[in-house]
Design a protein around this motif. Sequence first.
Motif: not given
Length: 361
Positions: A25, A125-126, A128-130, A132, A134, A136, A139
């Motif tokens: 990660q 948001s980015k 959370h995506k990077v 991983f 969840n 998010n 959304k």
Amino acid sequence: MPTQNLKLLNHLPLLNPASLHETTQQAIAEIMSEGESKNTRNSYKSAMKYWAVWYRARYNQAFTLPLPVPVVLQFIVDHALRYTSSGETIGLPDELDSFLVENKFKAQKGHFSIATLLHRLAVLSKAHKVAFANPNPCKDPRVQELISKTQKAYAKKGMHSIKRPALTKEPLVQLLEACDQSLKGLRDKALILFAWASGGRRRSEISDAHFDRLIHQSETGEYLYLLLYSKTNQTGQVSADAYKPVSGMAAQALADWLEASQLNSGYIFRQINKGGAIGGKLSPVSINKIIKSRCAQAGLSEEFTAHSLRSGFVTEAARQNIPIAETMLMTGHQNINTLIGYYREGNVLESKAAKLLENGV
């Protein structure tokens, strides 16, 4: 690989195919960060620092992902302007607002612009995506609905992002006259014309301009610049439209700068100290300061910035009826709607459609 040889690797830690290891990660985050521009990284870093400070002040807890949805809803309410029976207000306590400004986490007291608010949410948001992380919260339908209504409320108030004025041909000529024949004057003139005439280059593209990608056409004295990396070409693909022309006045200005500086390798546009010695590459921030300083010397609006060179190129191309396809090849825009967004009010007033009553009279 022979099965018996695999026994030699038994000392390696086994990975779980259903989930990512922590080190993996971290590696993904590092690769994604390296693939982004320095400006983007700094922008993300600043936004995440703000989130962390605001969260600590509001909840007295360390900032961790994923954030609960109510936290994001509170963030929007804290920073979005709204009307009440007693007038305009925001949810952010005045004491906290003052603290954030005094410690330079926030530029000024009061509400965020819609652009800043959307940027803060996009960065979260980015993140959370990077990571991983969840689910998010950005959304979540409740967050999406609130931010949509906030955008509409701002629009009804007439609150929109202000675009910087465009450096079209007339003010550009005035700007160039502010550049004398000193070493700095020659550099600044070459820099301005290189940026404008090659399609309105961004600050980072000017900063990264390198001799390795500069092709001199000895027959004509003009240049081609291979723009390998840009906001719209982040994979470095070489195509026909990656070659940007530097011709006419721009070519002569560049030749004058190179002759005076005696540079022939490394970065093209460099720092010059008070003693006249040439140093390292100019940063994007320095380039913006140069443009604003020269504009001040030329008596031009203080609202002009380095980005005005890009919008000025597009606006001037429209005024001179250059086909949009040709303009897009120069600027590198992939979306026609984005290009049209650079057109300024002056083009509307010059439109034939604005003079229907006078046409044919």
